[in-house]
Design a protein around this motif. Sequence first.
Motif, PDB file in Angstrom:
ATOM      1  N   UNK A   1      -8.881  -3.973  -3.696  1.00  0.00           N
ATOM      2  CA  UNK A   1      -7.633  -3.647  -4.392  1.00  0.00           C
ATOM      3  C   UNK A   1      -7.813  -2.381  -5.218  1.00  0.00           C
ATOM      4  N   UNK A   2      -6.749  -1.566  -5.302  1.00  0.00           N
ATOM      5  CA  UNK A   2      -6.748  -0.348  -6.118  1.00  0.00           C
ATOM      6  C   UNK A   2      -5.402  -0.259  -6.804  1.00  0.00           C
ATOM      7  N   UNK A   3      -5.361  -0.259  -8.115  1.00  0.00           N
ATOM      8  CA  UNK A   3      -4.112  -0.128  -8.846  1.00  0.00           C
ATOM      9  C   UNK A   3      -3.310  -1.408  -8.853  1.00  0.00           C
ATOM     10  N   UNK A   4      -2.008  -1.257  -9.199  1.00  0.00           N
ATOM     11  CA  UNK A   4      -1.125  -2.420  -9.287  1.00  0.00           C
ATOM     12  C   UNK A   4       0.316  -1.987  -9.040  1.00  0.00           C
ATOM     13  N   UNK A   5       1.188  -2.959  -8.855  1.00  0.00           N
ATOM     14  CA  UNK A   5       2.610  -2.679  -8.683  1.00  0.00           C
ATOM     15  C   UNK A   5       3.133  -3.206  -7.368  1.00  0.00           C
ATOM     16  N   UNK A   6       4.310  -2.692  -6.982  1.00  0.00           N
ATOM     17  CA  UNK A   6       4.938  -3.184  -5.759  1.00  0.00           C
ATOM     18  C   UNK A   6       5.623  -2.052  -4.998  1.00  0.00           C
ATOM     19  N   UNK A   7       5.694  -2.236  -3.678  1.00  0.00           N
ATOM     20  CA  UNK A   7       6.404  -1.351  -2.766  1.00  0.00           C
ATOM     21  C   UNK A   7       7.323  -2.244  -1.947  1.00  0.00           C
ATOM     22  N   UNK A   8       8.617  -1.898  -1.887  1.00  0.00           N
ATOM     23  CA  UNK A   8       9.601  -2.692  -1.164  1.00  0.00           C
ATOM     24  C   UNK A   8      10.275  -1.831  -0.113  1.00  0.00           C
TER      25      UNK A   8
ATOM     26  N   UNK B   1      -3.948   9.689  -4.557  1.00  0.00           N
ATOM     27  CA  UNK B   1      -3.901   8.417  -5.273  1.00  0.00           C
ATOM     28  C   UNK B   1      -3.483   7.351  -4.271  1.00  0.00           C
ATOM     29  N   UNK B   2      -4.351   6.389  -4.037  1.00  0.00           N
ATOM     30  CA  UNK B   2      -4.107   5.314  -3.088  1.00  0.00           C
ATOM     31  C   UNK B   2      -3.959   4.017  -3.871  1.00  0.00           C
ATOM     32  N   UNK B   3      -2.781   3.391  -3.789  1.00  0.00           N
ATOM     33  CA  UNK B   3      -2.549   2.119  -4.464  1.00  0.00           C
ATOM     34  C   UNK B   3      -2.521   1.043  -3.388  1.00  0.00           C
ATOM     35  N   UNK B   4      -3.415   0.088  -3.473  1.00  0.00           N
ATOM     36  CA  UNK B   4      -3.556  -0.969  -2.464  1.00  0.00           C
ATOM     37  C   UNK B   4      -3.477  -2.324  -3.137  1.00  0.00           C
ATOM     38  N   UNK B   5      -2.398  -3.061  -2.884  1.00  0.00           N
ATOM     39  CA  UNK B   5      -2.228  -4.377  -3.514  1.00  0.00           C
ATOM     40  C   UNK B   5      -1.939  -5.484  -2.497  1.00  0.00           C
TER      41      UNK B   5
ATOM     42  N   UNK C   1       0.850  -1.173   0.000  1.00  0.00           N
ATOM     43  CA  UNK C   1       0.000   0.000   0.000  1.00  0.00           C
ATOM     44  C   UNK C   1       0.885   1.221   0.000  1.00  0.00           C
ATOM     45  N   UNK C   2       0.546   2.175  -0.845  1.00  0.00           N
ATOM     46  CA  UNK C   2       1.236   3.463  -0.844  1.00  0.00           C
ATOM     47  C   UNK C   2       0.203   4.528  -1.217  1.00  0.00           C
ATOM     48  N   UNK C   3       0.367   5.698  -0.632  1.00  0.00           N
ATOM     49  CA  UNK C   3      -0.565   6.799  -0.848  1.00  0.00           C
ATOM     50  C   UNK C   3       0.207   8.031  -1.274  1.00  0.00           C
ATOM     51  N   UNK C   4      -0.241   8.653  -2.367  1.00  0.00           N
ATOM     52  CA  UNK C   4       0.347   9.908  -2.835  1.00  0.00           C
ATOM     53  C   UNK C   4      -0.716  10.984  -2.701  1.00  0.00           C
ATOM     54  N   UNK C   5      -0.332  12.116  -2.134  1.00  0.00           N
ATOM     55  CA  UNK C   5      -1.267  13.239  -1.988  1.00  0.00           C
ATOM     56  C   UNK C   5      -0.577  14.503  -2.458  1.00  0.00           C
ATOM     57  N   UNK C   6      -1.236  15.251  -3.343  1.00  0.00           N
ATOM     58  CA  UNK C   6      -0.696  16.477  -3.905  1.00  0.00           C
ATOM     59  C   UNK C   6      -1.625  17.636  -3.561  1.00  0.00           C
ATOM     60  N   UNK C   7      -1.046  18.734  -3.083  1.00  0.00           N
ATOM     61  CA  UNK C   7      -1.831  19.912  -2.748  1.00  0.00           C
ATOM     62  C   UNK C   7      -1.611  20.313  -1.307  1.00  0.00           C
ATOM     63  N   UNK C   8      -2.432  21.218  -0.787  1.00  0.00           N
ATOM     64  CA  UNK C   8      -2.261  21.698   0.581  1.00  0.00           C
ATOM     65  C   UNK C   8      -2.541  20.587   1.597  1.00  0.00           C
ATOM     66  N   UNK C   9      -1.900  20.694   2.769  1.00  0.00           N
ATOM     67  CA  UNK C   9      -2.124  19.699   3.819  1.00  0.00           C
ATOM     68  C   UNK C   9      -3.558  19.736   4.333  1.00  0.00           C
ATOM     69  N   UNK C  10      -4.109  20.940   4.419  1.00  0.00           N
ATOM     70  CA  UNK C  10      -5.486  21.106   4.868  1.00  0.00           C
ATOM     71  C   UNK C  10      -6.292  21.665   3.703  1.00  0.00           C
TER      72      UNK C  10
END
Length: 69
Positions: A27-34, A16-20, A1-10
């Motif tokens: 499940x959301x998206x695809x790929x790997x996180x190591x 974009x949440x990738x959950x594998x 799982x990895x989450x990308x957030x762009x813009x102001x904190x508040x």
Amino acid sequence: MILFRFGPLIGKNTEYNIETRPAEAKKKGSGSVTVDDKGATAKVSFNVTSGEGYKFEGTIDCKSIIRGS
């Protein structure tokens, strides 16, 4: 799982949440996180694609790690 957030904190931002992870039902998206955990340091490498089709690839080099007790 990895989450990308762009813009102001508040307030309004883009996320974009990738959950594998195998145990996750939605499940959301695809790929790997190591994670290469060296104890006092670590590296996180990712090569993922969001459900919307956006690709993210990179490495986060953590020079120090703070761990809870």
